[in-house]
Design an enzyme around this catalytic site. Sequence first.
Site, mmCIF file in Angstrom:
data_model
loop_
_atom_site.group_PDB
_atom_site.id
_atom_site.type_symbol
_atom_site.label_atom_id
_atom_site.label_comp_id
_atom_site.label_asym_id
_atom_site.label_seq_id
_atom_site.Cartn_x
_atom_site.Cartn_y
_atom_site.Cartn_z
ATOM 1 N N ASN A 166 18.502 -14.207 5.267
ATOM 2 C CA ASN A 166 18.029 -14.609 6.590
ATOM 3 C C ASN A 166 18.182 -13.433 7.555
ATOM 4 O O ASN A 166 19.141 -12.660 7.429
ATOM 5 C CB ASN A 166 18.883 -15.802 7.065
ATOM 6 N N ALA A 167 17.261 -13.341 8.509
ATOM 7 C CA ALA A 167 17.335 -12.271 9.502
ATOM 8 C C ALA A 167 18.649 -12.339 10.275
ATOM 9 O O ALA A 167 19.168 -11.312 10.722
ATOM 10 C CB ALA A 167 16.143 -12.371 10.455
ATOM 11 N N GLU A 219 23.887 -19.134 -6.544
ATOM 12 C CA GLU A 219 24.715 -20.220 -7.099
ATOM 13 C C GLU A 219 24.715 -21.430 -6.166
ATOM 14 O O GLU A 219 24.676 -22.579 -6.602
ATOM 15 C CB GLU A 219 26.160 -19.740 -7.297
HETATM 16 N N1 THU Z 1 24.585 -12.776 -4.246
HETATM 17 C C1 THU Z 1 24.336 -13.930 -4.941
HETATM 18 O O1 THU Z 1 23.357 -14.632 -4.668
HETATM 19 N N2 THU Z 1 25.174 -14.272 -5.942
HETATM 20 C C2 THU Z 1 26.185 -13.486 -6.409
HETATM 21 O O2 THU Z 1 26.813 -13.838 -7.396
HETATM 22 C C3 THU Z 1 26.506 -12.232 -5.715
HETATM 23 C C4 THU Z 1 25.721 -11.924 -4.496
HETATM 24 C C5 THU Z 1 23.626 -12.377 -3.206
HETATM 25 C C6 THU Z 1 24.053 -12.505 -1.779
HETATM 26 C C7 THU Z 1 23.111 -11.526 -1.100
HETATM 27 O O3 THU Z 1 21.876 -12.168 -0.872
HETATM 28 C C8 THU Z 1 22.899 -10.444 -2.144
HETATM 29 O O4 THU Z 1 23.269 -11.025 -3.393
HETATM 30 C C9 THU Z 1 23.714 -9.194 -1.904
HETATM 31 O O5 THU Z 1 25.039 -9.499 -1.698
#
Ligand code: THU
Length: 141
Positions: A49-50, A59
């Site tokens: 998101n901005a 997850e």
């Molecule tokens: N992120 C996830 O969606 N799951 C993870 O297990 C680690 C990090 C996302 C959050 C953010 O959108 C991007 O990865 C960089 O941190």
Amino acid sequence: MPGPSTMDDLFAAAKAAQARAHVPYSRFPVGAAIRDEAGRIHAGCNVENAAYPQGACAETGAISRMAAEGGRRIAEILVIGPGAMLCTPCGGCRQRIREFARPDTPVHVAGPEGVRRTFTLDELLPHSFGPDNLDSAGETP
Ligand code: THU
């Protein structure tokens, strides 16, 4: 225990969700897929998101899908990220997984080529706080 075909399904679902990630800020697409207690698969991707703190992890999206689609327990979860390092769930997501999982629930961590490592939830979140803690609140130690 899940057979190879189940794991293939989980991997494919996570990878398809990863391709739909909304990551204009980090450029770090993540996908997650959960197999629930009935064998159904629920997938999610990160949605940024901005207003940066309002972004959501893959997850978190997969857990929301599971709940909305009637799943109540995480039998196993697979997370796929880009890059050479293991894309292990962040601390907040480990706790969110904990709500619906058990200490021995497998957490598979994958890259584009396949699963790189499998942890138990307890390895990622030892001595965790969960629903049982609230249930036992009235008991004398
Ligand atoms: N992120 C996830 O969606 N799951 C993870 O297990 C680690 C990090 C996302 C959050 C953010 O959108 C991007 O990865 C960089 O941190």
